[in-house]
Design a protein around this motif. Structure first.
Motif, PDB file in Angstrom:
ATOM      1  N   ARG A 276      42.862 -50.248 -19.028  1.00  0.00           N
ATOM      2  CA  ARG A 276      42.008 -50.450 -17.692  1.00  0.00           C
ATOM      3  C   ARG A 276      42.620 -49.725 -16.747  1.00  0.00           C
ATOM      4  N   GLN A 277      41.746 -48.731 -15.948  1.00  0.00           N
ATOM      5  CA  GLN A 277      42.448 -48.238 -14.684  1.00  0.00           C
ATOM      6  C   GLN A 277      40.955 -48.032 -13.753  1.00  0.00           C
ATOM      7  N   PHE A 278      41.005 -48.149 -12.737  1.00  0.00           N
ATOM      8  CA  PHE A 278      40.089 -48.325 -11.707  1.00  0.00           C
ATOM      9  C   PHE A 278      38.922 -49.204 -12.114  1.00  0.00           C
ATOM     10  N   GLY A 279      39.564 -50.066 -12.324  1.00  0.00           N
ATOM     11  CA  GLY A 279      38.417 -51.249 -12.670  1.00  0.00           C
ATOM     12  C   GLY A 279      37.611 -51.170 -13.939  1.00  0.00           C
ATOM     13  N   ARG A 280      37.834 -50.211 -14.985  1.00  0.00           N
ATOM     14  CA  ARG A 280      37.080 -50.060 -16.111  1.00  0.00           C
ATOM     15  C   ARG A 280      38.054 -49.361 -17.289  1.00  0.00           C
ATOM     16  N   PRO A 281      37.724 -49.574 -18.572  1.00  0.00           N
ATOM     17  CA  PRO A 281      38.440 -48.935 -19.860  1.00  0.00           C
ATOM     18  C   PRO A 281      38.494 -47.483 -19.384  1.00  0.00           C
ATOM     19  N   ILE A 282      39.827 -46.875 -19.672  1.00  0.00           N
ATOM     20  CA  ILE A 282      39.743 -45.426 -19.606  1.00  0.00           C
ATOM     21  C   ILE A 282      38.691 -44.740 -20.475  1.00  0.00           C
ATOM     22  N   ALA A 283      38.706 -45.369 -21.662  1.00  0.00           N
ATOM     23  CA  ALA A 283      37.386 -44.795 -22.409  1.00  0.00           C
ATOM     24  C   ALA A 283      36.067 -44.418 -21.836  1.00  0.00           C
ATOM     25  N   ASP A 284      36.075 -45.145 -20.659  1.00  0.00           N
ATOM     26  CA  ASP A 284      34.641 -44.835 -20.017  1.00  0.00           C
ATOM     27  C   ASP A 284      34.761 -43.230 -19.182  1.00  0.00           C
ATOM     28  N   PHE A 285      35.944 -42.729 -19.209  1.00  0.00           N
ATOM     29  CA  PHE A 285      35.923 -41.592 -18.012  1.00  0.00           C
ATOM     30  C   PHE A 285      35.682 -40.327 -19.298  1.00  0.00           C
ATOM     31  N   GLN A 286      34.555 -39.618 -18.668  1.00  0.00           N
ATOM     32  CA  GLN A 286      34.114 -38.382 -19.594  1.00  0.00           C
ATOM     33  C   GLN A 286      35.116 -37.642 -20.079  1.00  0.00           C
ATOM     34  N   GLY A 287      36.252 -37.242 -19.267  1.00  0.00           N
ATOM     35  CA  GLY A 287      37.419 -36.330 -19.638  1.00  0.00           C
ATOM     36  C   GLY A 287      38.004 -36.846 -21.047  1.00  0.00           C
ATOM     37  N   LEU A 288      38.126 -38.099 -20.880  1.00  0.00           N
ATOM     38  CA  LEU A 288      38.789 -38.690 -22.144  1.00  0.00           C
ATOM     39  C   LEU A 288      37.893 -38.966 -23.254  1.00  0.00           C
ATOM     40  N   ARG A 289      36.648 -39.217 -23.026  1.00  0.00           N
ATOM     41  CA  ARG A 289      35.528 -39.523 -24.112  1.00  0.00           C
ATOM     42  C   ARG A 289      35.381 -38.181 -24.825  1.00  0.00           C
ATOM     43  N   PHE A 290      35.245 -37.121 -24.090  1.00  0.00           N
ATOM     44  CA  PHE A 290      35.105 -35.724 -24.674  1.00  0.00           C
ATOM     45  C   PHE A 290      36.378 -35.529 -25.684  1.00  0.00           C
ATOM     46  N   MET A 291      37.424 -35.755 -24.950  1.00  0.00           N
ATOM     47  CA  MET A 291      38.596 -35.363 -25.940  1.00  0.00           C
ATOM     48  C   MET A 291      38.547 -36.263 -27.334  1.00  0.00           C
ATOM     49  N   LEU A 292      38.305 -37.537 -27.355  1.00  0.00           N
ATOM     50  CA  LEU A 292      38.061 -38.194 -28.403  1.00  0.00           C
ATOM     51  C   LEU A 292      36.728 -37.683 -29.522  1.00  0.00           C
ATOM     52  N   VAL A 293      35.832 -37.294 -28.935  1.00  0.00           N
ATOM     53  CA  VAL A 293      34.809 -36.790 -29.530  1.00  0.00           C
ATOM     54  C   VAL A 293      35.125 -35.342 -30.321  1.00  0.00           C
ATOM     55  N   ASP A 294      35.948 -34.581 -29.480  1.00  0.00           N
ATOM     56  CA  ASP A 294      36.566 -33.234 -30.072  1.00  0.00           C
ATOM     57  C   ASP A 294      37.364 -33.660 -31.367  1.00  0.00           C
ATOM     58  N   MET A 295      38.233 -34.558 -31.233  1.00  0.00           N
ATOM     59  CA  MET A 295      39.103 -35.039 -32.157  1.00  0.00           C
ATOM     60  C   MET A 295      38.586 -35.634 -33.532  1.00  0.00           C
ATOM     61  N   ALA A 296      37.417 -36.511 -33.210  1.00  0.00           N
ATOM     62  CA  ALA A 296      36.824 -36.727 -34.179  1.00  0.00           C
ATOM     63  C   ALA A 296      36.272 -35.711 -34.971  1.00  0.00           C
ATOM     64  N   THR A 297      35.454 -34.796 -34.333  1.00  0.00           N
ATOM     65  CA  THR A 297      34.735 -33.777 -34.891  1.00  0.00           C
ATOM     66  C   THR A 297      35.704 -32.920 -35.704  1.00  0.00           C
TER      67      THR A 297
END
Length: 390
Positions: A276-297
Motif C-alpha cells: 500500500r502507498q498513498f492509502g491504497r494498494p499499488i495495484a490500483d495505480f493505472q501505470g502498474l495495472r497496465f504493466m501487469l496486463v502486458d505481462m499476462a498477455t
C-alpha cells in the motif's frame, strides 16, 4: 478495494488422466520443489533426489511410448507439466527437458533391440541423461564439431571435448554427436555413452549468473570405447537426428520460459495487491495495472504459441518453424516479464529476499540455450523466404 491475487493457470488438457497428472505435479511442486528452491539455488545444490522422485512418479518419461516405460502422453500435455515444474524451479524443469532431449535419439531412431535394452532404464529406472552436441569451437555452427569417433571392428573410440553440457559430470548416460566421416553435417553420427565409461571425465561446473543448482560442464572423451550396438541410427545420420531432437527440445525451453514468466507474474500480482502507498494498494495505480496486463498477455500468447507447435507435433505434422517461433517468443517474453516483475517490486525486487531477481537471472540463459534467439530467427526466416544466398 480488495485484490484477488494470482489464480492457478487454467490448463487446456485433453483427458481426465492428464488433469489428474497436473494435480499430482502441482502438489509435488508445492511440497517437494518450491520450498527449497531459493536456498538450494543459492548454495548451488543439484536436486538429484527430486529427479529420483520424478523418475519414480513417471514424470521423466511422459512423452515416450508406454511400451518401454514411458508415460504415453502427447507433447501438448508434457509441455504443460514441464511449465509447472519450471515455475517451481527452473533447474528441475530444464533438467527434465534435457533428459527428454537425451532420450530422443534412441526413442526416435534406435532399433527395437536397442530400445528394449536401454529405454526402460533411461525412462523409469532412476537414470538421468545429458545431450552432448556443443563444443568449445562449435556452438551455433554445430555441423563443424570436432569430437571424433573412429571405428575398429565392432567398437568405436571417441576422442574430443564437449562444452556447456547440462548435467555434465552427474549424468548416467550421454547422447553424443561425433564425427565419423568427412567434414560437414553428413559426417556425424550419434552414440549412447554410459556415464561411467572409462576415459569420460567432466570439467568443474561453470560458474553462472543463474541456475546455479544445475551443473553445466565440459565433458571430455579420451579414448572412450563403445560397441557398435550403441551407435544410434545410420553412420552419417547424426546431424539429422540432432536437428530432430532440437525441434522438440526448443518446445521444452519455450514451456520452461513461460513457467518462469508465470512465476514472476504471480509474485508481482501478490506484491502489488498487498503493498500500500498513498492509502491504497499499488495495484490500483493505472501505470502498474497496465504493466501487469502486458505481462499476462505476453504469457498467454507464448503459451498459445508453444501449444500450437505441440499439437502439430502430436498430429505428425511439420512443426520446426513453429518450434523456433515458440522458443524465440517465449524466452524473450520471460526476459521482459521477469525484468518488469523486478521493477514492480521496486527495491525489494532487487534483493534475494524475493524470488524475482532469481527469475530474472534465470530467464537470461533461456534466450541462449537450444540455439540462441538469433539462430531461431534464422530458422524461421529460412522457412519464410528460403536459405540465405551465398
Amino acid at each position: 478495494m480488495s485484490h484477488p491475487g494470482p489464480q492457478p493457470v487454467e490448463r487446456q488438457l485433453p483427458t481426465e488422466e492428464a488433469r489428474d497428472l497436473l494435480a499430482l505435479v502441482r502438489e509435488m511442486a508445492q511440497r517437494e520443489i518450491q520450498p527449497k528452491a531459493a536456498e538450494e539455488e543459492d548454495a548451488g545444490h543439484f536436486p538429484r533426489d527430486v529427479f529420483a522422485l520424478l523418475s519414480r512418479s513417471g514424470l521423466l518419461a511422459l512423452p515416450y511410448a508406454e511400451e518401454f516405460g514411458g508415460g504415453g502422453q502427447p507433447y501438448e500435455v508434457y509441455l504443460q507439466i514441464l511449465e509447472e515444474l519450471a515455475a517451481a524451479r527452473l533447474t528441475v524443469g530444464l533438467g527434465v527437458s534435457v533428459h527428454s532431449l537425451a532420450c530422443h535419439a534412441l526413442a526416435g531412431f534406435g532399433t527395437k533391440e536397442q530400445q528394449a535394452a536401454h529405454l526402460p532404464a533411461m525412462l523409469g529406472g532412476g537414470l538421468l541423461g545429458a545431450y552432448c552436441l556443443s563444443e568449445p569451437a562449435a556452438g551455433s555452427d554445430a555441423a563443424s564439431l570436432r569430437t571424433r569417433a573412429a571405428r575398429d571392428g565392432d567398437t568405436w573410440t571417441i576422442d574430443g571435448s564437449k562444452a556447456w553440457i547440462t548435467h555434465g559430470g552427474v549424468a548416467d548416460f550421454y547422447t553424443v554427436l561425433a564425427r565419423t566421416g568427412g567434414e560437414g553435417p553428413r559426417g556425424i553420427s550419434a552414440f549412447l555413452v554410459p556415464g561411467d565409461a572409462e576415459g569420460l571425465t567432466a570439467a568443474p561446473p561453470e560458474r553462472k549468473m543463474g541456475m546455479k543448482g544445475s551443473p553445466t560442464a565440459g565433458v571430455h572423451f579420451d579414448g572412450v570405447r563403445v560397441g557398435d550396438d550403441r551407435r544410434i541410427g545410420e553412420e552419417g545420420q547424426g546431424f539429422a537426428i540432432a536437428l530432430s531432437a532440437l525441434d522438440s527440445g526448443r518446445l521444452g525451453i519455450a514451456a520452461c520460459a513461460i513457467g518462469v514468466a508465470q512465476a514472476a507474474l504471480d509474485e508481482a500480482l501478490a506484491y502489488t495487491g498487498g503493498r500500500r502507498q498513498f492509502g491504497r494498494p499499488i495495484a490500483d495505480f493505472q501505470g502498474l495495472r497496465f504493466m501487469l496486463v502486458d505481462m499476462a498477455t505476453q504469457i498467454e500468447a507464448g503459451r498459445a504459441l508453444y501449444l500450437t507447435a505441440a499439437r502439430l507435433r502430436d498430429a505428425g505434422l511439420a512443426f520446426s518453424k513453429q518450434a523456433a517461433m515458440a522458443k524465440l517468443f517465449c524466452t524473450d517474453t520471460a526476459m521482459r516479464v521477469t525484468t518488469d516483475a523486478v521493477q514492480l517490486l521496486g527495491g525489494y525486487g532487487y534483493t534475494v529476499d524475493f524470488p524475482t531477481e532469481r527469475y530474472m537471472r534465470e530467464a537470461k540463459v533461456l534466450q541462449i540455450v537450444e540455439g540462441t534467439n538469433q539462430i531461431q530467427r534464422m530458422v524461421v526466416a529460412r522457412h519464410l523466404v528460403g536459405p540465405e544466398s551465398r
